[in-house]
Design an enzyme around this catalytic site. Structure first.
Site, PDB file in Angstrom:
ATOM      1  N   LYS A 170     -24.180   3.741 -25.087  1.00 56.34           N
ATOM      2  CA  LYS A 170     -25.233   2.783 -25.449  1.00 56.34           C
ATOM      3  C   LYS A 170     -26.625   3.395 -25.246  1.00 56.34           C
ATOM      4  O   LYS A 170     -27.525   3.161 -26.043  1.00 56.34           O
ATOM      5  CB  LYS A 170     -25.071   1.490 -24.651  1.00 56.34           C
ATOM      6  CG  LYS A 170     -23.898   0.653 -25.167  1.00 56.34           C
ATOM      7  CD  LYS A 170     -23.647  -0.568 -24.327  1.00 56.34           C
ATOM      8  CE  LYS A 170     -22.487  -1.386 -24.884  1.00 56.34           C
ATOM      9  NZ  LYS A 170     -22.071  -2.459 -23.986  1.00 56.34           N
ATOM     10  N   LYS A 222     -14.463   3.617 -35.007  1.00 56.33           N
ATOM     11  CA  LYS A 222     -14.141   2.299 -34.467  1.00 56.33           C
ATOM     12  C   LYS A 222     -15.075   1.251 -35.085  1.00 56.33           C
ATOM     13  O   LYS A 222     -16.283   1.473 -35.170  1.00 56.33           O
ATOM     14  CB  LYS A 222     -14.347   2.306 -32.942  1.00 56.33           C
ATOM     15  CG  LYS A 222     -14.200   0.928 -32.293  1.00 56.33           C
ATOM     16  CD  LYS A 222     -14.701   0.931 -30.861  1.00 56.33           C
ATOM     17  CE  LYS A 222     -15.848  -0.037 -30.634  1.00 56.33           C
ATOM     18  NZ  LYS A 222     -15.561  -1.323 -30.060  1.00 56.33           N
ATOM     19  N   LYS A 248     -20.057  -3.802 -34.031  1.00 53.24           N
ATOM     20  CA  LYS A 248     -21.338  -4.391 -34.434  1.00 53.24           C
ATOM     21  C   LYS A 248     -22.441  -3.350 -34.369  1.00 53.24           C
ATOM     22  O   LYS A 248     -23.366  -3.345 -35.164  1.00 53.24           O
ATOM     23  CB  LYS A 248     -21.700  -5.532 -33.475  1.00 53.24           C
ATOM     24  CG  LYS A 248     -21.056  -6.833 -33.798  1.00 53.24           C
ATOM     25  CD  LYS A 248     -21.191  -7.790 -32.615  1.00 53.24           C
ATOM     26  CE  LYS A 248     -19.849  -8.029 -31.967  1.00 53.24           C
ATOM     27  NZ  LYS A 248     -19.863  -8.582 -30.642  1.00 53.24           N
TER      28      LYS A 248
END
Ligand code: ADP
Ligand code: TRP
Length: 324
Positions: free
Chosen positions: A110, A190, A193
């Site tokens: 992230k 994968k 979102k």
């Protein structure tokens, strides 16, 4: 048996969320006491717009019910309605080694993608452990990307029990189904979102068909036989179609010359199967969108039920660690 899972209200639900977490959760609600929640505190680590967060929470609650979660069977609630979760997260933090959090892939990924490297993002797995341990959950259905977070949870549970006595918290287990562990997205990575490669669970027919037509494939011509290994279209089709239909699609990839078939044909088949599968979810969603009072009722009732449990467990933990 107690089952628990959470989903973040960080955007529109996609079919990876559905097959990885939602569908197993719906199936498990008949097999034990189920606790399913909207992880709004977690979503704050990636979203900062207040109105969007609020709207997403309602939207996810609608999805929960539209997908078949039944408030008569499962306790459906919002994470931030349960203040005990942050109290337990703090207690868990006191036994949580920095190294354990530093090793978490999700944090590193992230930050690499540009999210703020703040304390909440770093401590995310400790809050997730609190989510799970606060309800004495035995089984946690999730997709494979959450495997490491479940390991952190188990690690922390072990440390608490070693330090403060066996039975202080219940040791949970992840349930990760092989067939749906990682649903691929339009680009073959994968589905997520955050990668902008999703097929949403619900939405307009034209828009979703257009998305499905974007799935990345090899550049073989219609008249050429096409590779099946690593094909995203086939991997996705497997989620919807029975074995015979999948085998037919695989066989048709092998056809060439005049009999050859283009990727548009296979993608259309995938779209048709997708559209049929989620017909009842779309219908239920529409009905619920017109009944928002009911959605609010479900969430507040869920919070009441969840708090009955969370307050008991937190009291037990507080006694064990000497806070009471
Ligand atoms: P996203 O990666 O889209 O932000 P979340 O992290 O909110 O999704 O995931 C919610 C749940 O859905 C988790 O249990 C997660 O493991 C599962 N999940 C998400 N993406 C996939 C996928 N591509 N395949 C299988 N399960 C998934
Ligand atoms: N971290 C999970 C995700 O991104 C969401 C989540 C938060 C969760 N708390 C949880 C999942 C507890 C299972 C159990 O998908």
């Amino acid at each position: 048996m107690r089952i628990l899972t959470g989903l973040q209200p960080s955007g529109k639900l996609h079919i990876g969320n559905y097959f990885g977490a939602m569908d197993p959760a719906v199936k498990l609600q008949d097999q034990g006491e189920a606790f399913y929640f909207i992880a709004d505190y977690h979503a704050m680590t990636s979203m900062t717009d207040a109105a969007t967060l609020k709207n997403n929470v309602q939207d996810l609650a609608i999805d929960f019910l539209a997908c078949g979660l039944d408030p008569e069977k499962a306790t459906i609630f919002r994470q931030s309605d349960i203040p005990e979760v942050n109290e337990l997260a703090w207690i868990l933090s006191t036994v949580c080694p920095m190294g354990l959090l530093q090793r978490c892939h999700s944090y590193k990924d992230k930050v690499d993608r540009g999210l703020d490297a703040n304390h909440a993002l770093f401590a995310y797995p400790a809050l997730m452990a609190a989510d799970i341990l606060l309800y004495d959950a035995n089984l946690v259905p999730v997709g494979k990307d959450q495997k490491q977070h479940l390991e952190v949870t188990r690690d922390l549970a072990g440390k608490i029990n070693d330090k403060f006595g066996e039975g202080t918290v219940v040791m949970p287990e992840a349930q990760i189904k092989d067939s749906t562990a990682v649903v691929p997205g339009l680009d073959g990575q994968k589905m997520s979102k955050s990668y902008d490669n999703t097929i949403p669970l619900t939405g307009g027919k034209k828009a979703i068909r257009k998305q499905i037509m974007k799935i990345v494939t090899s550049s073989h011509e219609v008249v050429e036989a096409k590779p099946t290994d690593g094909s995203t279209v086939i991997a996705l089709y497997k989620l919807f179609a029975d074995e015979t239909a999948v085998q037919t699609m695989i066989d048709e990839h092998g056809l060439s010359g005049e009999q050859g078939m283009g990727y548009g044909h296979f993608k259309q088949q995938l779209f048709d199967a997708y559209w049929e599968k989620f017909e009842s979810v779309r219908a239920k969603r529409e009905e619920l969108e017109n009944n928002l009072d009911y959605i609010q009722q479900v969430i507040s009732k869920g919070a009441e039920k969840a708090r009955e449990e969370s307050s008991k467990v937190l009291e037990r933990v507080k006694k064990a660690v000497g806070l009471r």
